[in-house]
Design a protein around this motif. Structure first.
Motif, short mmCIF file in Angstrom:
data_model
loop_
_atom_site.label_atom_id
_atom_site.label_comp_id
_atom_site.label_asym_id
_atom_site.label_seq_id
_atom_site.Cartn_x
_atom_site.Cartn_y
_atom_site.Cartn_z
N GLY A 123 0.81 -1.21 0.00
CA GLY A 123 0.00 0.00 0.00
C GLY A 123 0.84 1.25 0.00
O GLY A 123 2.03 1.25 -0.33
N GLU A 124 0.18 2.36 0.43
CA GLU A 124 0.84 3.66 0.42
C GLU A 124 0.41 4.42 1.67
O GLU A 124 -0.77 4.46 2.02
CB GLU A 124 0.46 4.44 -0.83
N ALA A 125 1.39 5.05 2.35
CA ALA A 125 1.13 5.86 3.54
C ALA A 125 1.87 7.18 3.40
O ALA A 125 3.11 7.19 3.31
CB ALA A 125 1.58 5.13 4.80
N ALA A 126 1.11 8.27 3.38
CA ALA A 126 1.69 9.62 3.25
C ALA A 126 2.59 9.72 2.04
O ALA A 126 3.66 10.32 2.08
CB ALA A 126 2.44 9.99 4.53
N GLY A 127 2.17 9.08 0.96
CA GLY A 127 2.92 9.19 -0.29
C GLY A 127 4.11 8.28 -0.41
O GLY A 127 4.86 8.37 -1.40
N ARG A 128 4.33 7.38 0.54
CA ARG A 128 5.47 6.47 0.43
C ARG A 128 4.95 5.02 0.45
O ARG A 128 3.93 4.73 1.10
CB ARG A 128 6.44 6.68 1.59
N PRO A 129 5.63 4.12 -0.26
CA PRO A 129 5.16 2.72 -0.30
C PRO A 129 5.39 2.03 1.04
O PRO A 129 6.40 2.27 1.71
CB PRO A 129 6.01 2.10 -1.41
N VAL A 130 4.47 1.18 1.38
CA VAL A 130 4.59 0.39 2.60
C VAL A 130 4.16 -1.04 2.31
O VAL A 130 3.40 -1.30 1.38
CB VAL A 130 3.74 0.97 3.75
N THR A 131 4.67 -1.93 3.13
CA THR A 131 4.25 -3.33 3.12
C THR A 131 3.49 -3.57 4.40
O THR A 131 3.99 -3.28 5.51
CB THR A 131 5.45 -4.27 3.05
N GLY A 132 2.27 -4.06 4.29
CA GLY A 132 1.48 -4.18 5.50
C GLY A 132 0.45 -5.28 5.45
O GLY A 132 0.43 -6.12 4.52
N THR A 133 -0.42 -5.27 6.44
CA THR A 133 -1.49 -6.25 6.51
C THR A 133 -2.63 -5.64 7.31
O THR A 133 -2.46 -4.67 8.05
CB THR A 133 -1.00 -7.55 7.17
N GLY A 134 -3.82 -6.20 7.16
CA GLY A 134 -4.99 -5.70 7.86
C GLY A 134 -5.59 -6.76 8.76
O GLY A 134 -5.57 -7.96 8.42
N PHE A 135 -6.13 -6.31 9.91
CA PHE A 135 -6.74 -7.22 10.88
C PHE A 135 -8.13 -6.70 11.24
O PHE A 135 -8.34 -5.48 11.34
CB PHE A 135 -5.91 -7.29 12.17
N ARG A 136 -9.04 -7.58 11.46
CA ARG A 136 -10.33 -7.22 12.07
C ARG A 136 -10.18 -7.35 13.57
O ARG A 136 -9.87 -8.43 14.09
CB ARG A 136 -11.46 -8.12 11.54
N GLN A 190 -5.14 -1.45 9.95
CA GLN A 190 -4.11 -1.70 8.94
C GLN A 190 -2.79 -1.13 9.45
O GLN A 190 -2.73 0.03 9.87
CB GLN A 190 -4.47 -1.03 7.61
N VAL A 191 -1.77 -1.94 9.45
CA VAL A 191 -0.43 -1.51 9.86
C VAL A 191 0.51 -1.72 8.68
O VAL A 191 0.36 -2.66 7.89
CB VAL A 191 0.07 -2.28 11.10
N GLY A 192 1.48 -0.83 8.54
CA GLY A 192 2.44 -0.92 7.42
C GLY A 192 3.84 -0.55 7.83
O GLY A 192 4.05 0.14 8.84
N GLN A 193 4.80 -1.00 7.07
CA GLN A 193 6.20 -0.72 7.32
C GLN A 193 6.86 -0.24 6.03
O GLN A 193 6.64 -0.80 4.96
CB GLN A 193 6.92 -1.99 7.82
N GLY A 194 7.68 0.80 6.16
CA GLY A 194 8.39 1.33 5.02
C GLY A 194 9.57 0.46 4.61
O GLY A 194 9.91 -0.52 5.28
N ASN A 195 10.21 0.85 3.51
CA ASN A 195 11.31 0.04 2.98
C ASN A 195 12.55 0.05 3.87
O ASN A 195 13.42 -0.80 3.71
CB ASN A 195 11.69 0.53 1.58
N ASP A 196 12.67 1.02 4.77
CA ASP A 196 13.84 1.09 5.65
C ASP A 196 13.60 0.41 6.99
O ASP A 196 14.46 0.47 7.87
CB ASP A 196 14.23 2.56 5.89
N HIS A 197 12.46 -0.19 7.14
CA HIS A 197 12.17 -0.87 8.40
C HIS A 197 13.10 -2.08 8.55
O HIS A 197 13.42 -2.76 7.57
CB HIS A 197 10.71 -1.32 8.43
N PRO A 198 13.58 -2.38 9.75
CA PRO A 198 14.49 -3.53 9.94
C PRO A 198 13.96 -4.84 9.37
O PRO A 198 14.70 -5.64 8.81
CB PRO A 198 14.66 -3.61 11.46
#
Length: 484
Positions: A141-154, A165-173
């Motif tokens: 997905g995308e957060a504040a104009g930057r790509p993220v890898t994430g997942t969604g939970f109910r 929905q939580v996401g992590q940017g490309n510089d995340h460990p």
């Protein structure tokens, strides 16, 4: 009997083993790479799931429903700093069950992805106070104009069903860990492929070196002939390093050669003894007939005794040349041999009204060989030519020295001006007891067979051609004296 070339149509044992070993290595390589890729992909997926689930629990721990019914995110300063920077590596979005955006981290004003988790993916409150499932709905997905890898939970926040929905940017460990895994896959693949290439090369070298004794054994077997009948495969240096599995076969072949040599020796001894024993009775019978019959009758029978004597002599010569062997140190001068043979046959040629000529015998023409068998060879060729040419015909013996540089050996040519030999008969004239004209009774068909055997023992090739004068030319090509 089929020659060695008859077995070249199929694949050799070394090629079969090498191809199968290479194919097996490639299959194992492909299976290993596939298993490695699948395993690392599975590890990477687990890392992503665990990291995102941990991030979701962290967000839910500080998420509540305010007095007005709106969600509130109130983390401590250290946690708040992770989500306060729009360019940070962590982001979240809180949605209602319909997917409408309610709350997000800094810079997030919309859902991180349009992909929503399945409605039945929420865990019961007994299993998790927030209803957080073990697996979410992965997305890019995308957060504040930057790509993220994430997942969604109910999830449930204070009993209210929501979507987180939580996401992590490309510089995340954890994303860096994914990159490391991908880089490892790329590098490891080349290392594994290189290692298998070396393994295949070592396997092929091992196969070739292991089969080298068999190739030397084959070369030794190819050299076994009438002149080297005492050679055995298991007795030389070639038999010392044979594989244990081949040793029984070599022993069986040597045993067969022993039995074959015994049978051939018995045959040669019988032919030689029979030919030798025939000489005296033939001579005695001829003398009695000449003494008892009138001269005109005896004259009609005398040619028959001549043929019998010639046949006995040729059988004896054939038995001798069957065991003829030329040692590496044997040397003969073709020029001297030719001079002696033509001097011996000159009276016979004059008696028949024919001529003999010698060309190229001014200087020595050395070859590896033995003078006596070579004299027999030339004598048979000249005698045959004298019998075929017409009266006043000429038989010419020519010697061609080896060319400069010793790349080829010398040649011996016997030319006549007779009727020649038709091409369709040239392949059969060296067969034993074969005669072109069986109505002629002056030969048994063994003279050229003796010539062929002596030529083979000296490593000389013999061919029949058309002579320049229109008759036949017998050409013998000897190997260089140093390479026989």
């Amino acid at each position: 009997m089929a020659g060695p070339e008859a077995y070249d149509r199929g694949w050799s044992l070394s090629r079969r083993v090498a191809v199968r070993a290479a194919l097996a290595a490639l299959v194992v390589l492909a299976a290993m790479l596939a298993a490695l890729v699948l395993e690392l992909e599975d590890v990477r997926g687990d890392l992503d799931d665990q990291s995102l689930q941990t991030q979701a629990r962290q967000v839910l721990r500080y998420m509540t429903i305010g007095a007005g019914g709106d969600p509130v995110f109130d983390p401590p300063a250290a946690i708040a700093a992770l989500y306060a920077d729009p360019a940070g590596n962590e982001a979240f979005a809180l949605l209602d069950e319909a997917g409408t955006f309610l709350l997000g981290s800094a810079g997030v004003r919309a859902p991180l992805s349009e992909l929503l988790p399945a409605e039945d993916s929420r865990t019961s409150a007994d299993a998790d106070p927030h209803g957080l499932g073990d697996l979410g709905r992965p997305f890019r997905g995308e957060a504040a104009g930057r790509p993220v890898t994430g997942t969604g939970f109910r999830v449930q926040v204070d009993g209210r069903p929501l979507i987180l929905q939580v996401g992590q940017g490309n510089d995340h460990p954890d994303v860096l860990a994914d990159s490391l895994i991908e880089e490892f896959l790329e590098n490891a693949a080349w290392w594994v492929i290189g290692s298998f290439a070396v393994l295949i090369g070592v396997t092929l070298w091992t196969i070739r070196s292991a089969l080298a004794p068999l190739r030397r054994l084959s070369a030794s077997a190819a050299r076994i002939g009438p002149a080297t009948s005492g050679v055995r495969l298991g007795g030389g240096a070639e038999g010392g390093d044979l594989p244990r599995e081949v040793a029984p076969l070599v022993a069986a072949i040597d045993g067969a050669l022993d039995r074959l040599d015994g049978a051939l020796e018995t045959q040669r001894v019988f032919v030689a003894d029979a030919a030798h024993e025939l000489r005296t009775p033939i001579a005695a019978l001829r003398a009695r007939i000449e003494a008892t019959l009138p001269r005109d009758q005896a004259a009609r029978i005398t040619p028959d005794f001549d043929r019998l004597s010639r046949l006995a002599d040729q059988l004896l010569r054939l038995a001798e040349v069957d065991t003829l062997a030329v040692a590496p140190g044997d040397r003969a001068d073709l020029a001297a041999v030719a001079r002696d043979v033509l001097a011996e046959l000159a009276p016979l040629a004059v008696q028949r009204g024919r001529s003999l000529a010698l060309d190229g015998a001014e200087r020595p023409v050395p070859v590896q060989g033995r003078a006596e068998p070579l004299a027999r060879l030339l004598r048979n060729l000249v005698e045959n030519a004298l019998a075929c040419i017409p009266e006043d015909g000429t038989v010419t013996v020519r010697l061609v020295p080896a060319p400069t540089g010793d790349a080829e050996g010398p040649e011996l040519l016997v030319d006549d001006n007779g009727p020649g030999i038709p091409p369709d008969r040239r392949a059969r004239i060296f067969e034993r007891f074969w005669r072109a004209d069986r109505r002629r009774g002056d030969g048994a068909g063994l003279g050229l067979a003796i010539v062929q055997r002596i030529a083979d023992a000296h490593g000389a090739g013999i061919t029949v051609e058309d002579a320049p004068e229109g008759g036949a030319r017998f050409r013998l090509r000897f190997p260089p004296p140093g390479r026989g």
